[in-house]
Write a protein that holds these residues in place. Structure first.
Motif, PDB file in Angstrom:
ATOM      1  N   MET A  21       0.821  -1.201   0.000  1.00  0.00           N
ATOM      2  CA  MET A  21       0.000   0.000   0.000  1.00  0.00           C
ATOM      3  C   MET A  21       0.862   1.261   0.000  1.00  0.00           C
ATOM      4  N   TYR A  22       2.007   1.226   0.690  1.00  0.00           N
ATOM      5  CA  TYR A  22       2.779   2.459   0.813  1.00  0.00           C
ATOM      6  C   TYR A  22       3.334   2.922  -0.531  1.00  0.00           C
ATOM      7  N   LEU A  23       3.554   1.997  -1.458  1.00  0.00           N
ATOM      8  CA  LEU A  23       4.060   2.404  -2.769  1.00  0.00           C
ATOM      9  C   LEU A  23       3.033   3.259  -3.500  1.00  0.00           C
ATOM     10  N   LYS A  24       1.767   2.859  -3.430  1.00  0.00           N
ATOM     11  CA  LYS A  24       0.701   3.643  -4.052  1.00  0.00           C
ATOM     12  C   LYS A  24       0.575   5.004  -3.375  1.00  0.00           C
ATOM     13  N   ARG A  25       0.698   5.010  -2.058  1.00  0.00           N
ATOM     14  CA  ARG A  25       0.598   6.286  -1.332  1.00  0.00           C
ATOM     15  C   ARG A  25       1.721   7.238  -1.744  1.00  0.00           C
ATOM     16  N   LEU A  26       2.928   6.712  -1.874  1.00  0.00           N
ATOM     17  CA  LEU A  26       4.040   7.571  -2.285  1.00  0.00           C
ATOM     18  C   LEU A  26       3.791   8.154  -3.672  1.00  0.00           C
ATOM     19  N   ARG A  27       3.298   7.335  -4.564  1.00  0.00           N
ATOM     20  CA  ARG A  27       3.011   7.823  -5.912  1.00  0.00           C
ATOM     21  C   ARG A  27       1.886   8.853  -5.883  1.00  0.00           C
ATOM     22  N   ASP A  28       0.836   8.550  -5.131  1.00  0.00           N
ATOM     23  CA  ASP A  28      -0.294   9.486  -5.040  1.00  0.00           C
ATOM     24  C   ASP A  28       0.136  10.825  -4.447  1.00  0.00           C
ATOM     25  N   ARG A  78      12.281   2.594  -9.326  1.00  0.00           N
ATOM     26  CA  ARG A  78      12.301   1.239  -8.742  1.00  0.00           C
ATOM     27  C   ARG A  78      11.685   1.244  -7.350  1.00  0.00           C
ATOM     28  N   TYR A  79      11.875   2.325  -6.593  1.00  0.00           N
ATOM     29  CA  TYR A  79      11.226   2.450  -5.282  1.00  0.00           C
ATOM     30  C   TYR A  79       9.712   2.372  -5.457  1.00  0.00           C
ATOM     31  N   GLU A  80       9.175   3.221  -6.333  1.00  0.00           N
ATOM     32  CA  GLU A  80       7.717   3.303  -6.498  1.00  0.00           C
ATOM     33  C   GLU A  80       7.119   2.006  -7.038  1.00  0.00           C
ATOM     34  N   ARG A  81       7.875   1.273  -7.825  1.00  0.00           N
ATOM     35  CA  ARG A  81       7.358   0.029  -8.398  1.00  0.00           C
ATOM     36  C   ARG A  81       7.616  -1.181  -7.501  1.00  0.00           C
ATOM     37  N   GLY A  82       8.342  -0.962  -6.411  1.00  0.00           N
ATOM     38  CA  GLY A  82       8.577  -2.045  -5.466  1.00  0.00           C
ATOM     39  C   GLY A  82       9.719  -2.965  -5.844  1.00  0.00           C
ATOM     40  N   PHE A  83      10.550  -2.541  -6.776  1.00  0.00           N
ATOM     41  CA  PHE A  83      11.681  -3.361  -7.201  1.00  0.00           C
ATOM     42  C   PHE A  83      12.918  -3.137  -6.342  1.00  0.00           C
ATOM     43  N   ASN A  90       4.581  16.497   4.357  1.00  0.00           N
ATOM     44  CA  ASN A  90       3.920  16.888   5.602  1.00  0.00           C
ATOM     45  C   ASN A  90       2.874  15.861   6.040  1.00  0.00           C
ATOM     46  N   VAL A  91       3.276  14.603   5.983  1.00  0.00           N
ATOM     47  CA  VAL A  91       2.432  13.498   6.448  1.00  0.00           C
ATOM     48  C   VAL A  91       3.264  12.617   7.367  1.00  0.00           C
ATOM     49  N   SER A  92       2.586  11.764   8.101  1.00  0.00           N
ATOM     50  CA  SER A  92       3.294  10.855   9.003  1.00  0.00           C
ATOM     51  C   SER A  92       3.728   9.601   8.248  1.00  0.00           C
ATOM     52  N   LEU A  93       4.709   8.913   8.811  1.00  0.00           N
ATOM     53  CA  LEU A  93       5.090   7.620   8.249  1.00  0.00           C
ATOM     54  C   LEU A  93       3.930   6.633   8.369  1.00  0.00           C
ATOM     55  N   ASP A  94       3.118   6.775   9.418  1.00  0.00           N
ATOM     56  CA  ASP A  94       1.942   5.913   9.561  1.00  0.00           C
ATOM     57  C   ASP A  94       1.002   6.091   8.367  1.00  0.00           C
ATOM     58  N   TYR A  95       0.847   7.313   7.894  1.00  0.00           N
ATOM     59  CA  TYR A  95       0.002   7.541   6.718  1.00  0.00           C
ATOM     60  C   TYR A  95       0.625   6.871   5.489  1.00  0.00           C
ATOM     61  N   ILE A  96       1.918   7.063   5.285  1.00  0.00           N
ATOM     62  CA  ILE A  96       2.574   6.455   4.125  1.00  0.00           C
ATOM     63  C   ILE A  96       2.420   4.943   4.151  1.00  0.00           C
ATOM     64  N   GLY A 122       0.082   3.236   5.484  1.00  0.00           N
ATOM     65  CA  GLY A 122      -1.304   2.786   5.480  1.00  0.00           C
ATOM     66  C   GLY A 122      -1.849   2.407   6.846  1.00  0.00           C
ATOM     67  N   ARG A 123      -1.160   2.811   7.903  1.00  0.00           N
ATOM     68  CA  ARG A 123      -1.634   2.509   9.257  1.00  0.00           C
ATOM     69  C   ARG A 123      -2.720   3.468   9.696  1.00  0.00           C
ATOM     70  N   THR A 124      -2.846   4.580   8.963  1.00  0.00           N
ATOM     71  CA  THR A 124      -3.903   5.547   9.215  1.00  0.00           C
ATOM     72  C   THR A 124      -4.248   6.207   7.888  1.00  0.00           C
ATOM     73  N   ASN A 125      -5.461   6.696   7.790  1.00  0.00           N
ATOM     74  CA  ASN A 125      -5.872   7.439   6.613  1.00  0.00           C
ATOM     75  C   ASN A 125      -5.845   8.952   6.863  1.00  0.00           C
ATOM     76  N   ASN A 126      -5.396   9.326   8.059  1.00  0.00           N
ATOM     77  CA  ASN A 126      -5.303  10.731   8.450  1.00  0.00           C
ATOM     78  C   ASN A 126      -3.938  11.266   7.980  1.00  0.00           C
TER      79      ASN A 126
END
Length: 71
Positions: A1-8, A33-38, A54-60, A62-66
């Protein structure tokens, strides 16, 4: 999930992979390669990205949607 969040997050700021790569002092192909998970993203890069977006690592991760950082 975090790869999609980073891209988004990157796309939400209208940034290109090459721009993020420059901020992280790496080549664009490495960031791709980071974003694609390679390739694993070093913690120091994740922290730098979280601070930049300006987001938390928890957000990246996927541990929170805040997106807001609790202070």
């Amino acid at each position: 999930m975090y790869l999609k969040r980073l891209r988004d997050l990157r796309e939400d700021m209208d940034l290109k992979q090459s721009e993020i790569a420059k901020i992280l002092n790496i080549q664009q192909t490495v960031y791709s390669r980071y974003e694609r998970g390679f390739q694993n993203i070093p913690l120091e890069h994740l922290i730098k990205l979280a601070n930049m977006y300006n987001v938390s690592l928890d957000y990246i991760f996927g541990r929170t949607n805040n997106k807001k950082i609790n202070q």
